[in-house]
Write a protein that holds these residues in place. Structure first.
Motif, mmCIF file in Angstrom:
data_model
loop_
_atom_site.group_PDB
_atom_site.id
_atom_site.type_symbol
_atom_site.label_atom_id
_atom_site.label_comp_id
_atom_site.label_asym_id
_atom_site.label_seq_id
_atom_site.Cartn_x
_atom_site.Cartn_y
_atom_site.Cartn_z
ATOM 1 N N LYS A 476 0.828 -1.212 0.000
ATOM 2 C CA LYS A 476 0.000 0.000 0.000
ATOM 3 C C LYS A 476 0.855 1.252 0.000
ATOM 4 O O LYS A 476 0.562 2.225 -0.705
ATOM 5 N N GLN A 477 1.931 1.211 0.785
ATOM 6 C CA GLN A 477 2.833 2.357 0.836
ATOM 7 C C GLN A 477 3.468 2.611 -0.523
ATOM 8 O O GLN A 477 3.562 3.752 -0.985
ATOM 9 N N GLN A 478 3.897 1.549 -1.173
ATOM 10 C CA GLN A 478 4.538 1.681 -2.484
ATOM 11 C C GLN A 478 3.566 2.230 -3.521
ATOM 12 O O GLN A 478 3.919 3.071 -4.348
ATOM 13 N N GLN A 479 2.311 1.762 -3.460
ATOM 14 C CA GLN A 479 1.314 2.224 -4.420
ATOM 15 C C GLN A 479 0.980 3.693 -4.202
ATOM 16 O O GLN A 479 0.672 4.422 -5.145
ATOM 17 N N ALA A 480 1.055 4.127 -2.926
ATOM 18 C CA ALA A 480 0.764 5.532 -2.629
ATOM 19 C C ALA A 480 1.871 6.443 -3.146
ATOM 20 O O ALA A 480 1.671 7.640 -3.337
ATOM 21 N N GLY A 481 3.064 5.884 -3.374
ATOM 22 C CA GLY A 481 4.172 6.654 -3.901
ATOM 23 C C GLY A 481 4.913 7.459 -2.857
ATOM 24 O O GLY A 481 5.930 8.059 -3.149
ATOM 25 N N MET A 482 4.402 7.521 -1.653
ATOM 26 C CA MET A 482 5.049 8.242 -0.554
ATOM 27 C C MET A 482 4.490 7.680 0.749
ATOM 28 O O MET A 482 3.599 6.853 0.745
ATOM 29 N N LEU A 483 5.011 8.136 1.870
ATOM 30 C CA LEU A 483 4.520 7.681 3.167
ATOM 31 C C LEU A 483 3.188 8.366 3.455
ATOM 32 O O LEU A 483 3.142 9.485 3.956
ATOM 33 N N ASP A 484 2.105 7.697 3.095
ATOM 34 C CA ASP A 484 0.763 8.223 3.324
ATOM 35 C C ASP A 484 0.450 8.118 4.815
ATOM 36 O O ASP A 484 0.534 7.042 5.398
ATOM 37 N N GLU A 485 0.069 9.236 5.437
ATOM 38 C CA GLU A 485 -0.198 9.231 6.873
ATOM 39 C C GLU A 485 -1.401 8.377 7.234
ATOM 40 O O GLU A 485 -1.594 7.996 8.387
ATOM 41 N N ASN A 486 -2.240 8.034 6.249
ATOM 42 C CA ASN A 486 -3.400 7.187 6.513
ATOM 43 C C ASN A 486 -3.058 5.702 6.471
ATOM 44 O O ASN A 486 -3.900 4.865 6.799
ATOM 45 N N ILE A 487 -1.842 5.372 6.069
ATOM 46 C CA ILE A 487 -1.410 3.973 6.020
ATOM 47 C C ILE A 487 -0.526 3.695 7.221
ATOM 48 O O ILE A 487 0.432 4.413 7.499
#
Length: 634
Positions: A476-487
């Motif tokens: 999920k983090q990789q798909q978001a492309g950055m450190l998404d605070e919701n993950i």
């Protein structure tokens, strides 16, 4: 004088007597015993004296209650090599008879569990019902599981031909439910999954143990799509009874599910871009008696009264204030009857209540597929519960930092669901699982794949499920492309478990019954059983002292002697030989460095070369502020 440490689990009978004495001091006789006649007098009309009365009873119930309240002299031995993240995890997996384990957990976890979920044997005539032996529970457990020699007292199914078919099941359930209730917090909840076979009798004993008023509700879970034409009306559902320990401590608005994005989109909107966020409308009237007056629509001048038989929920002054603040509107176009504007962000409790019929989540077939996929092997476990079912129960009844107990853990679905939910909402829920190490059939697929007991499957499932959830988070983090605070950060997720096994005590004194105990102990150089490690003894001490078994343990050495620091100086243990005052001084220094206010110290009597050295150590500790009650020996 130094106190000797008590090697037994919590004495529930003594605890109950002490509570009675505290509430009603007048019931004490000169000898300190309870005067039953006086107790009846104090309680007045509350006491039932008639022989015939409404109750649910069966043969052996009284004996079972007495036996369940007997203290256990067993212990839980740590198994670091089979654990995952042993030193850091806050989760427990316990192999053993759950009756004895529940007794042993009474001190450490009394009032600390938020939710208990169990899926006990349904008593179908094919599943196992525990053969409790209250004389020596641990020995009985070791015999039944084949860990010691036995005279054929092995695990067996509860056949319907048995004359005590229902009685055996009731005794097994009642004892465990009664003990487990003590572990629940005042806001705690128990959820029990049961089939058609014993659900009526289960509800009777739950009403007796928890009280009818504490029934939160009964969930009907659709577990399969058809009943395979079994019976006159094929059953395709299970019951899940949900009881509170103290229903008055639970705000009903705290129970439910947080709304999904789909729910919010469907039920809330913000067409006028109100800075207070998304909102919905709510009736301004109610059917209970209240204010009755006219409200004028400021846009059209039209006059509105409550519908016939209803009243406004606010008084006239409050209505005008809310109109001025845009909290009461007259429809989206401003020309209809007045309604309230309710903002989602202002709701004190944001959970949505669930209904009693659950037909929209995973089925038994889904659970079988889940565990087969996880193990990459079909038919690895019969009749597991789906993760979706457990996850929803956890969402409804727990908050992010709660502790969950499952003492019929089976394939460890509860652990899997706890880890899964934590990965989704960032929670830090922790679990305690208990399972009897039932031997698997040699013809089963699981046995063919190297698993010997149900515990082997449960432990491996936790390992695999944790790693799977962690991989999914990284993806999920990789798909978001950055450190998404919701993950959730995968590295913060607790996917470990500390494995413990039920066994006899590590300490001889607590196991034997000699006429002259002091003489008997002189026969041994050490009070400890051969083959037991210091870590075994440390965990037994934690258990019998009432410390949680996931508290951090740090060791440090003083002149080659190991000292155990439990929970940041709450307890110090030294079992090394040849202890002198340098050990006592090191413990004091450590306590002061940590700033621990309440601290205890435990030594082994065998650690001192002489009584004078023991006395010197104790005096040093007392001079440093240690109360005598906090200095113990074993």
């Amino acid at each position: 004088m130094v106190n000797k440490m008590n090697g037994e689990s919590l004495d529930i009978t003594s605890q109950n007597i002490a509570r009675l004495k505290e509430l009603f001091p007048e019931i004490l006789t000169d000898g300190g015993k309870i005067d039953i006649d006086m107790l009846k007098t104090v309680l007045g009309e509350v006491v039932e004296t008639e022989q015939e009365r409404y109750q649910f009873t069966w043969s052996g119930k009284k004996k079972m209650i007495e036996g369940a309240q007997k203290s256990s002299k067993g212990t839980l031995r740590p198994v670091p090599e089979k654990s995952k993240n042993f030193d850091t995890t806050e989760n427990l997996y316990i192999e053993g008879d759950n009756l004895e384990v529940l007794k042993l957990l009474q001190k450490s976890y009394n009032g600390k569990i938020k939710m208990i979920y169990i899926d006990p044997p349904y008593n179908t005539g094919r599943d196992f019902v525990y053969k409790d032996n209250f004389k020596d529970g641990v020995q009985n457990y070791l015999e039944q599981t084949g860990q010691v020699d036995t005279d054929g007292n092995l695990l067996s199914t509860n056949a319907e031909s048995n004359g005590r078919f229902h009685t055996d099941w009731l005794n097994m359930m009642y004892a465990r439910l009664k003990l487990s209730r003590n572990l629940l917090s005042d806001k705690g909840v128990i959820c029990i999954n049961i089939g058609e076979e014993e659900h009526e009798k289960l509800k009777f004993i739950l009403n007796e143990i928890y009280g009818e008023k504490n029934l939160l509700g009964t969930i009907i879970w659709k577990k399969k799509t058809n009943g395979n034409n079994q019976g006159h009306i094929p059953s395709i559902h299970d019951y899940i009874y949900c009881y509170a320990k103290k229903i008055e401590m639970i705000n009903e608005k705290e129970i439910g599910l947080l709304p999904t994005e789909e729910f919010l989109t469907k039920n809330y909107s913000n067409p006028d871009n109100d800075p207070r966020g998304i909102w919905t409308t709510q009736d301004l009237s109610a059917n209970h008696e209240g204010p009755y007056f006219s409200i004028e629509n400021p846009n059209t001048g039209e006059i509105h009264y409550p519908p016939k038989g209803r009243y406004w929920v606010f008084n006239e002054k409050e209505v005008q204030r809310r109109i001025s603040e845009g909290r009461i509107i007259f429809g989206k176009r401003g020309i209809t009857a007045p309604v309230q504007k309710v903002f989602y962000n202002e709701k004190e409790y944001k959970k949505i209540k669930v209904s009693s019929i659950w037909s929209d989540i995973a089925l038994n077939a889904d659970a079988t597929a889940e565990i087969s996929e996880l193990f990459e092997q079909p038919k690895i476990f019969s009749h597991p519960k789906p993760v979706g079912l457990l996850k929803r129960l956890l969402e409804v009844f727990t908050e992010e930092n709660d502790l969950i107990l499952d003492f019929f853990s089976g394939s460890a679905t509860t652990a899997h669901a706890t880890i899964q939910l934590n990965s989704e909402d960032g929670g830090s829920r922790k679990f305690i699982l208990v399972q009897l190490p039932e031997t698997l059939d040699e013809k089963s697929e699981a046995h063919k794949n190297g698993y010997r007991t149900i515990c082997d499957i449960g432990e491996e499932r936790i390992r695999r499920a944790g790693e799977k959830v962690k991989v999914e988070l990284k993806e999920k983090q990789q798909q978001a492309g950055m450190l998404d605070e919701n993950i959730v950060d995968p590295d913060t997720l607790d996917i470990g478990f500390k494995l413990l096994k039920l066994d006899t005590s590590n300490i001889r004194e607590w196991n034997v019954e000699f006429t002259n105990l002091e003489e008997a102990l002189d026969l041994y150089e050490t009070p400890f059983i051969d083959g037991r490690s210091e870590l075994d003894i440390v965990y037994e001490i934690m258990l019998k002292q009432g410390l949680e078994l996931t508290y951090p343990i740090v060791t440090f050495e003083v002149n080659g002697k190991m000292i155990y620091d439990i929970a940041f100086g709450s307890l110090f243990i030294c079992l090394a030989s040849g202890i002198k005052t340098d050990i006592a001084k090191a413990i004091i220094a450590r306590r002061d460095e940590l700033g621990t206010e309440t601290s205890s110290v435990i030594f082994s009597d065998a650690s001192f070369n002489s009584d004078s050295e023991k006395l010197n150590c104790i005096e040093v500790l007392k001079d440093a502020g240690y109360p005598e009650d906090n200095l113990l020996t074993i």
